[in-house]
Motif scaffolding. Structure first.
Motif, PDB file in Angstrom:
ATOM      1  N   ILE A 296      -5.337 -21.724   3.570  1.00 24.71           N
ATOM      2  CA  ILE A 296      -4.013 -21.259   3.977  1.00 24.71           C
ATOM      3  C   ILE A 296      -3.959 -19.751   3.778  1.00 24.71           C
ATOM      4  N   SER A 297      -3.461 -19.040   4.762  1.00 20.86           N
ATOM      5  CA  SER A 297      -3.310 -17.591   4.663  1.00 20.86           C
ATOM      6  C   SER A 297      -1.826 -17.240   4.708  1.00 20.86           C
ATOM      7  N   ILE A 298      -1.438 -16.259   3.895  1.00 20.47           N
ATOM      8  CA  ILE A 298      -0.026 -15.899   3.730  1.00 20.47           C
ATOM      9  C   ILE A 298       0.119 -14.387   3.841  1.00 20.47           C
ATOM     10  N   LEU A 299       1.128 -13.963   4.576  1.00 23.43           N
ATOM     11  CA  LEU A 299       1.492 -12.552   4.637  1.00 23.43           C
ATOM     12  C   LEU A 299       2.916 -12.421   4.114  1.00 23.43           C
ATOM     13  N   VAL A 300       3.085 -11.604   3.073  1.00 21.65           N
ATOM     14  CA  VAL A 300       4.395 -11.355   2.475  1.00 21.65           C
ATOM     15  C   VAL A 300       4.780  -9.922   2.779  1.00 21.65           C
ATOM     16  N   SER A 301       5.974  -9.723   3.345  1.00 22.27           N
ATOM     17  CA  SER A 301       6.364  -8.368   3.727  1.00 22.27           C
ATOM     18  C   SER A 301       7.845  -8.129   3.476  1.00 22.27           C
ATOM     19  N   ASN A 302       8.146  -7.222   2.539  1.00 19.01           N
ATOM     20  CA  ASN A 302       9.508  -6.707   2.394  1.00 19.01           C
ATOM     21  C   ASN A 302       9.659  -5.632   3.463  1.00 19.01           C
ATOM     22  N   VAL A 303      10.454  -5.916   4.480  1.00 18.32           N
ATOM     23  CA  VAL A 303      10.472  -5.064   5.680  1.00 18.32           C
ATOM     24  C   VAL A 303      11.422  -3.885   5.570  1.00 18.32           C
ATOM     25  N   LEU A 304      12.338  -3.898   4.583  1.00 19.16           N
ATOM     26  CA  LEU A 304      13.386  -2.889   4.409  1.00 19.16           C
ATOM     27  C   LEU A 304      14.368  -2.984   5.576  1.00 19.16           C
ATOM     28  N   THR A 305      15.554  -3.455   5.286  1.00 19.37           N
ATOM     29  CA  THR A 305      16.541  -3.760   6.324  1.00 19.37           C
ATOM     30  C   THR A 305      16.751  -2.644   7.348  1.00 19.37           C
ATOM     31  N   PRO A 306      16.931  -1.364   6.960  1.00 17.79           N
ATOM     32  CA  PRO A 306      17.172  -0.325   7.968  1.00 17.79           C
ATOM     33  C   PRO A 306      15.940   0.037   8.797  1.00 17.79           C
ATOM     34  N   ASN A 307      14.763  -0.416   8.386  1.00 22.87           N
ATOM     35  CA  ASN A 307      13.521  -0.095   9.088  1.00 22.87           C
ATOM     36  C   ASN A 307      13.531  -0.690  10.496  1.00 22.87           C
ATOM     37  N   LYS A 308      13.185   0.113  11.484  1.00 20.43           N
ATOM     38  CA  LYS A 308      13.175  -0.344  12.882  1.00 20.43           C
ATOM     39  C   LYS A 308      11.766  -0.409  13.467  1.00 20.43           C
TER      40      LYS A 308
ATOM     41  N   PHE B  59       4.548  -1.108  -3.864  1.00 19.47           N
ATOM     42  CA  PHE B  59       5.771  -0.291  -3.857  1.00 19.47           C
ATOM     43  C   PHE B  59       5.540   0.910  -4.769  1.00 19.47           C
ATOM     44  N   HIS B  60       5.888   2.098  -4.364  1.00 18.60           N
ATOM     45  CA  HIS B  60       6.628   2.569  -3.208  1.00 18.60           C
ATOM     46  C   HIS B  60       5.624   3.067  -2.179  1.00 18.60           C
TER      47      HIS B  60
ATOM     48  N   ARG C  91       2.703   8.150  -3.274  1.00 21.97           N
ATOM     49  CA  ARG C  91       1.416   7.683  -3.783  1.00 21.97           C
ATOM     50  C   ARG C  91       1.390   7.575  -5.311  1.00 21.97           C
ATOM     51  N   PHE C  92       1.998   8.545  -6.005  1.00 25.30           N
ATOM     52  CA  PHE C  92       1.938   8.536  -7.468  1.00 25.30           C
ATOM     53  C   PHE C  92       2.886   7.499  -8.076  1.00 25.30           C
ATOM     54  N   PHE C  93       3.932   7.125  -7.354  1.00 25.84           N
ATOM     55  CA  PHE C  93       4.920   6.180  -7.884  1.00 25.84           C
ATOM     56  C   PHE C  93       4.755   4.819  -7.221  1.00 25.84           C
ATOM     57  N   ARG C  94       3.680   4.144  -7.589  1.00 25.83           N
ATOM     58  CA  ARG C  94       3.397   2.833  -6.999  1.00 25.83           C
ATOM     59  C   ARG C  94       3.045   1.833  -8.086  1.00 25.83           C
ATOM     60  N   TRP C  95       3.494   0.587  -7.856  1.00 27.20           N
ATOM     61  CA  TRP C  95       3.167  -0.516  -8.758  1.00 27.20           C
ATOM     62  C   TRP C  95       3.275  -1.829  -7.983  1.00 27.20           C
TER      63      TRP C  95
ATOM     64  N   GLU D 230      -1.815  -4.489   2.998  1.00 29.20           N
ATOM     65  CA  GLU D 230      -1.864  -4.045   4.387  1.00 29.20           C
ATOM     66  C   GLU D 230      -1.311  -2.627   4.547  1.00 29.20           C
ATOM     67  N   LYS D 231      -1.406  -2.090   5.744  1.00 25.35           N
ATOM     68  CA  LYS D 231      -1.015  -0.703   5.993  1.00 25.35           C
ATOM     69  C   LYS D 231       0.510  -0.560   6.086  1.00 25.35           C
ATOM     70  N   HIS D 232       0.954   0.663   6.070  1.00 30.47           N
ATOM     71  CA  HIS D 232       2.378   1.035   6.084  1.00 30.47           C
ATOM     72  C   HIS D 232       3.056   0.507   7.356  1.00 30.47           C
ATOM     73  N   ILE D 233       4.239  -0.105   7.177  1.00 28.30           N
ATOM     74  CA  ILE D 233       4.979  -0.603   8.348  1.00 28.30           C
ATOM     75  C   ILE D 233       6.344   0.074   8.487  1.00 28.30           C
ATOM     76  N   GLY D 234       6.522   1.195   7.779  1.00 28.12           N
ATOM     77  CA  GLY D 234       7.813   1.880   7.827  1.00 28.12           C
ATOM     78  C   GLY D 234       8.759   1.457   6.739  1.00 28.12           C
ATOM     79  N   SER D 235       8.373   0.469   5.946  1.00 28.51           N
ATOM     80  CA  SER D 235       9.178  -0.008   4.819  1.00 28.51           C
ATOM     81  C   SER D 235       8.796   0.765   3.564  1.00 28.51           C
ATOM     82  N   ASP D 236       9.542   0.552   2.492  1.00 31.63           N
ATOM     83  CA  ASP D 236       9.148   1.120   1.202  1.00 31.63           C
ATOM     84  C   ASP D 236       8.147   0.215   0.485  1.00 31.63           C
ATOM     85  N   HIS D 237       7.834  -0.948   1.079  1.00 34.86           N
ATOM     86  CA  HIS D 237       6.807  -1.852   0.574  1.00 34.86           C
ATOM     87  C   HIS D 237       5.666  -1.961   1.575  1.00 34.86           C
ATOM     88  N   PHE D 238       4.447  -2.072   1.058  1.00 29.92           N
ATOM     89  CA  PHE D 238       3.326  -2.488   1.885  1.00 29.92           C
ATOM     90  C   PHE D 238       3.326  -4.015   1.968  1.00 29.92           C
ATOM     91  N   PRO D 239       2.944  -4.600   3.109  1.00 25.67           N
ATOM     92  CA  PRO D 239       2.765  -6.053   3.158  1.00 25.67           C
ATOM     93  C   PRO D 239       1.564  -6.479   2.308  1.00 25.67           C
TER      94      PRO D 239
END
Length: 358
Positions: A104-116, A279-280, A284-288, A307-316
């Motif tokens: 089973i493969s899973i992708l979790v992504s906090n997309v950030l609501t205002p992100n378009k 996040f974030h 780069r320096f403020f990530r956890w 995964e790579k940046h999708i415009g959110s403050d979280h990476f998937p």
């Protein structure tokens, strides 16, 4: 004592605060905030120790005491993050037995609501082709933008909200007995149910996004801690194959998350493999690591990646696991001590949860 040495002593005192604060059980947001940047704190303490060695002439005992306390603080921080380095023993075995047949493969992504930048997430989904996609902070606009996925992802659970706690679950695999629950607050949903693997194995799933401790969200971590610990308590009693994933608004090395693991018996595939800081995304320096996938000990790891940046403050976060009953014999479940269980129950009671269990 020279003014430079006095200033250095003050700096040393300031950098003792993060370790002292995070070692306590107080749940005020500003104290629990020190749990997050342990990597950054470790780097800064190291720099302060070097600076102190240069500045002090070591003519006073306080010079030795200051450096000794900083070293103790550094050891405390490194002890917390060490399990997530490549030097530590891996908690989850790597799948190495031919072709995975029950995965089973899973992708979790906090997309950030205002992100378009909807297309960026869609590109990752098309490239990775995960069996399950969980989006967090997704509203009706995100639901509409992801509608094209439903041709392949026929099983869905949709909770579009405008309060930054919406979530959408998309699955190619059959979902069963899914329900939306509000464990602690009536505006913070979570999704629970089962997913059927290709060989018809049924796996219980829990999709979570508790509220973080912060000045804009919650004065304390009580509700977040209670939601995680209540789930951890009940997962072990369910005796199913289990997957827990989402943005837990807590770092992997915090006391609460580690206790969640011990109470649930679930494994963390990042242990021994890296931090996978999600996040974030913009700093780069403020990530956890805030986005997680935990699983029962009958899974082994095929792949894990940020995964790579999708415009959110979280990476998937992407993970692929193989279901193997025999892995239970080689992968030990974490265990919580009675004192820790009692503390967890106190946290749950303090939150006055809307539901008694999951």
């Amino acid at each position: 004592m020279e003014i430079s040495e006095i200033i250095m002593l003050i700096v040393c005192g300031i950098f003792l605060i993060p370790s002292l604060a995070s070692a306590t059980r107080f749940d005020q947001w500003w104290i629990r905030a020190f749990d997050f940047p342990r990597i950054q704190i470790s780097i800064l303490i190291t720099l302060v120790i070097i600076a102190a060695i240069i500045v002090f002439d070591f003519s006073a005992v306080i010079h030795y005491i200051a450096i000794a306390l900083l070293i103790i603080g550094l050891i405390f921080q490194l002890h917390k993050i060490y399990p997530y380095t490549w030097f530590a023993e891996k908690e989850v075995m790597k799948f190495e037995d031919g072709d995975p047949t029950d995965n089973i493969s899973i992708l979790v992504s906090n997309v950030l609501t205002p992100n378009k930048d909807y297309h960026k997430l869609l590109e990752i989904v098309k490239r990775r082709q995960p069996d399950v996609l969980l989006t967090l902070e997704s509203d009706k606009k995100w639901e509409d933008a992801l509608q094209e996925l439903e041709e392949d992802y026929k099983y869905t659970v949709k909770v579009p909200l405008d309060n930054l706690y919406g979530m959408h679950l998309y699955s190619k695999l059959k979902l069963e007995e899914t329900e939306i629950r509000y464990l602690v607050r009536n505006d913070i949903p979570s999704i629970h149910g089962f997913v059927r693997l290709d060989d018809n194995t049924r796996v219980r799933i829990h999709c979570m996004h508790p509220r973080p401790p912060s000045p804009s969200e919650a004065d304390t971590s009580t509700n977040r801690d209670a939601e995680l610990l209540m789930l951890g308590r009940d997962v072990r009693e369910q005796d199913d194959s289990v997957l827990v994933f989402g943005d837990l608004n807590d770092v992997a090395w915090s006391r609460t998350t580690r206790l969640f693991q011990q109470m649930s018996g679930l494994l963390d595939p990042r242990i021994g493999r890296g931090f996978f800081n999600t996040f974030h995304a913009d700093y780069r320096f403020f990530r956890w690591p805030l986005d997680h996938v935990f699983h029962s000990n009958d899974f082994t790891l095929i792949d894990i990646a940020r995964e790579k940046h999708i415009g959110s403050d979280h990476f998937p976060m992407y993970i692929k696991l193989n279901f193997e009953r025999k892995a239970e014999l080689e992968q030990n479940k974490p265990e919580a001590e009675e004192e820790e269980k009692e503390w967890a129950q106190e946290k749950i009671d303090d939150a006055e949860p809307r539901e008694k269990g999951v």
